[in-house]
Design a protein around this motif. Structure first.
Motif, PDB file in Angstrom:
ATOM      1  N   ASP A 183       0.369  22.570  19.629  1.00 30.92           N
ATOM      2  CA  ASP A 183      -0.433  23.368  18.520  1.00 30.92           C
ATOM      3  C   ASP A 183       0.485  23.522  17.408  1.00 30.92           C
ATOM      4  N   PRO A 184      -0.188  23.588  16.372  1.00 34.61           N
ATOM      5  CA  PRO A 184       0.869  24.033  15.070  1.00 34.61           C
ATOM      6  C   PRO A 184       1.600  25.316  15.173  1.00 34.61           C
ATOM      7  N   ILE A 185       1.301  26.276  16.045  1.00 35.51           N
ATOM      8  CA  ILE A 185       2.091  27.425  16.166  1.00 35.51           C
ATOM      9  C   ILE A 185       3.269  27.162  16.733  1.00 35.51           C
ATOM     10  N   TRP A 186       3.414  26.172  17.526  1.00 40.06           N
ATOM     11  CA  TRP A 186       4.727  25.719  18.248  1.00 40.06           C
ATOM     12  C   TRP A 186       5.751  24.842  17.296  1.00 40.06           C
ATOM     13  N   LYS A 187       5.466  24.662  15.836  1.00 33.72           N
ATOM     14  CA  LYS A 187       6.192  23.705  15.255  1.00 33.72           C
ATOM     15  C   LYS A 187       7.654  24.438  15.311  1.00 33.72           C
ATOM     16  N   ASP A 188       8.810  23.577  15.645  1.00 28.05           N
ATOM     17  CA  ASP A 188       9.978  24.034  15.918  1.00 28.05           C
ATOM     18  C   ASP A 188      10.232  25.092  16.875  1.00 28.05           C
ATOM     19  N   VAL A 189       9.361  25.365  17.816  1.00 23.85           N
ATOM     20  CA  VAL A 189       9.803  25.967  19.126  1.00 23.85           C
ATOM     21  C   VAL A 189      10.017  25.194  20.113  1.00 23.85           C
ATOM     22  N   PRO A 190      11.110  25.238  21.068  1.00 20.55           N
ATOM     23  CA  PRO A 190      11.307  24.488  22.175  1.00 20.55           C
ATOM     24  C   PRO A 190      10.068  24.576  23.136  1.00 20.55           C
ATOM     25  N   HIS A 191       9.909  23.453  23.630  1.00 22.21           N
ATOM     26  CA  HIS A 191       8.924  23.284  24.609  1.00 22.21           C
ATOM     27  C   HIS A 191       9.015  24.504  25.739  1.00 22.21           C
ATOM     28  N   SER A 192      10.351  24.457  26.368  1.00 19.08           N
ATOM     29  CA  SER A 192      10.380  25.673  27.333  1.00 19.08           C
ATOM     30  C   SER A 192      11.440  26.721  26.314  1.00 19.08           C
ATOM     31  N   PHE A 193      10.966  27.906  26.398  1.00 23.03           N
ATOM     32  CA  PHE A 193      11.653  28.615  25.580  1.00 23.03           C
ATOM     33  C   PHE A 193      12.128  30.214  26.214  1.00 23.03           C
ATOM     34  N   THR A 194      12.888  31.167  25.777  1.00 26.25           N
ATOM     35  CA  THR A 194      13.232  32.310  26.083  1.00 26.25           C
ATOM     36  C   THR A 194      12.770  33.392  24.990  1.00 26.25           C
ATOM     37  N   VAL A 195      12.026  34.320  25.683  1.00 28.14           N
ATOM     38  CA  VAL A 195      11.256  35.363  25.041  1.00 28.14           C
ATOM     39  C   VAL A 195      11.317  36.827  25.756  1.00 28.14           C
ATOM     40  N   ALA A 249      16.177  33.750  22.014  1.00 25.56           N
ATOM     41  CA  ALA A 249      15.118  34.097  21.908  1.00 25.56           C
ATOM     42  C   ALA A 249      14.980  34.493  20.356  1.00 25.56           C
ATOM     43  N   ARG A 250      15.875  33.586  19.343  1.00 26.42           N
ATOM     44  CA  ARG A 250      15.611  33.561  18.131  1.00 26.42           C
ATOM     45  C   ARG A 250      14.551  32.293  17.746  1.00 26.42           C
ATOM     46  N   ALA A 251      14.553  31.152  18.518  1.00 24.52           N
ATOM     47  CA  ALA A 251      13.974  30.149  18.392  1.00 24.52           C
ATOM     48  C   ALA A 251      12.323  30.392  18.322  1.00 24.52           C
ATOM     49  N   PRO A 252      11.517  31.173  19.168  1.00 22.29           N
ATOM     50  CA  PRO A 252      10.276  31.687  19.216  1.00 22.29           C
ATOM     51  C   PRO A 252       9.842  32.447  18.065  1.00 22.29           C
ATOM     52  N   LYS A 253      10.856  33.024  17.320  1.00 23.51           N
ATOM     53  CA  LYS A 253      10.363  33.937  16.166  1.00 23.51           C
ATOM     54  C   LYS A 253       9.797  32.732  15.031  1.00 23.51           C
ATOM     55  N   GLN A 254       9.852  31.601  15.156  1.00 26.22           N
ATOM     56  CA  GLN A 254       9.618  30.568  14.269  1.00 26.22           C
ATOM     57  C   GLN A 254       7.784  30.833  14.364  1.00 26.22           C
ATOM     58  N   LEU A 255       7.317  30.941  15.492  1.00 19.57           N
ATOM     59  CA  LEU A 255       5.866  30.993  15.436  1.00 19.57           C
ATOM     60  C   LEU A 255       5.337  32.005  14.538  1.00 19.57           C
ATOM     61  N   LEU A 256       6.104  32.951  14.166  1.00 16.78           N
ATOM     62  CA  LEU A 256       5.516  34.003  13.095  1.00 16.78           C
ATOM     63  C   LEU A 256       5.369  33.252  11.700  1.00 16.78           C
ATOM     64  N   GLY A 257       6.318  32.588  11.419  1.00 19.30           N
ATOM     65  CA  GLY A 257       6.286  31.621  10.214  1.00 19.30           C
ATOM     66  C   GLY A 257       5.149  30.600  10.328  1.00 19.30           C
TER      67      GLY A 257
END
Length: 242
Positions: A130-142, A218-226
Motif C-alpha cells: 500500500d502507498p502508506i508503507w512507502k519506505d516503511v520496513p516490511h517488519s517494523f517496530t512501533v 520506531a522512527r521508520a514507521p513515522k514515514q507513514l505520516l508523510g
C-alpha cells in the motif's frame, strides 16, 4: 506555489496528553486542532451537493483516546457522524489507535475489549502492499497502547498489517487506520505507560521495551505520516494548488 495542506486533527484524548505536541512535531502541514472530547467540533461539512472544495480541510486525522469507541458519550457519536460524512465524500482520513477503531466502527466493522493490554514497543508485519508503507520496513517496530481492538474489519476493507495482538492497519478507500502510534517519541511512550492503571509488574515489562534500539527503530514507521500527507496532496482539488 500551492498553499500547505490544511489538516483537521480531531483530538479525542482526555485531559492533558501529548497528542497535540506529537502531531505538530511530526506533520508538515497546517493543523487545525479540535478537542472533540471536550465538545468542540471541526468546521461543518457543506451541503451534500456542494463540491468538496467548500470543505475547509484537505484531510482529517483522528487521534487516540483513553475512551472506547463504543462508549455511550454524545461527543463520540458526533465524531463518528462527522467521520462518516468525510468517508462518504472520499476525503483522506487517517485514524490512529482510537481513531483506527472509530474508522472501523463507522464503516460497519466491530471493536471489542480484549483480555490482554498491548503496551510498549512491539513488532508489526505488513500484510499487503500500500502507498502508506512507502519506505516503511516490511517488519517494523512501533509503540502500541490499547486494550480494545478491531475484531472484524469493515466490508471491502483491506488488511494492511497485523501481529499477535490482531489487526494493526487497514485501508478502506481513501481512509487508513493504524492501531499503533507512529507519532510517539520516547518521552510520550514512558509517560503513557506510567499513567496506566495496571499492575506494577505489567507496567515494568512495558517500560523495559523503551530501549535505545526500539526508539531508533520506531522512527521508520513515522514515514507513514508523510505518506498520508502525500496521498492527501494527490487528492487535493486542483483549485487549491493554484
Amino acid at each position: 506555489m500551492p498553499d500547505s495542506l490544511h489538516v483537521a486533527l480531531l483530538d479525542a484524548s482526555l485531559g492533558d496528553t501529548h497528542v497535540q505536541r506529537n502531531f505538530t512535531r511530526e506533520l508538515a502541514a497546517r493543523l487545525s486542532i479540535v478537542r472533540v472530547s471536550e465538545g468542540d467540533m471541526p468546521q461543518p461539512w457543506p451541503d451534500a451537493n456542494a463540491p468538496r472544495t467548500a470543505w475547509p480541510y484537505d484531510a482529517l486525522i483522528v487521534s487516540g483516546s483513553q475512551s472506547s469507541v463504543y462508549d455511550d458519550r454524545p461527543w463520540i457519536a458526533h465524531v463518528e457522524q462527522y467521520v462518516r460524512r468525510a468517508l462518504a465524500a472520499h476525503a483522506p482520513v487517517l485514524g490512529v489507535c482510537w481513531g483506527h477503531q472509530l474508522l472501523a466502527q463507522a464503516l460497519g466493522g466491530t471493536v471489542h475489549s480484549q483480555s490482554r493490554y498491548e503496551l510498549g514497543y512491539v513488532t508489526v508485519e505488513q500484510i499487503a502492499d500500500d502507498p502508506i508503507w512507502k519506505d516503511v520496513p516490511h517488519s517494523f517496530t512501533v509503540f502500541a497502547t490499547h486494550s480494545d481492538a478491531v475484531t472484524r474489519l469493515p466490508e471491502n476493507a483491506t488488511l494492511l498489517a497485523r501481529n499477535n495482538a490482531g489487526v494493526q492497519a487497514f485501508r478502506h478507500g481513501s481512509a487508513v487506520g493504524v492501531q499503533f502510534h507512529p507519532e510517539y517519541d520516547r518521552r510520550c511512550a514512558q509517560d503513557m505507560i506510567e499513567r496506566k492503571s495496571l499492575p506494577d509488574a505489567e507496567k515494568q515489562t512495558a517500560l523495559q521495551t523503551i530501549t535505545d534500539a526500539n526508539v531508533q527503530a520506531a522512527r521508520a514507521p513515522k514515514q507513514l505520516l508523510g505518506n498520508f500527507l502525500r496521498m492527501a496532496q494527490a487528492k487535493r482539488p486542483a483549485s487549491r494548488n493554484a
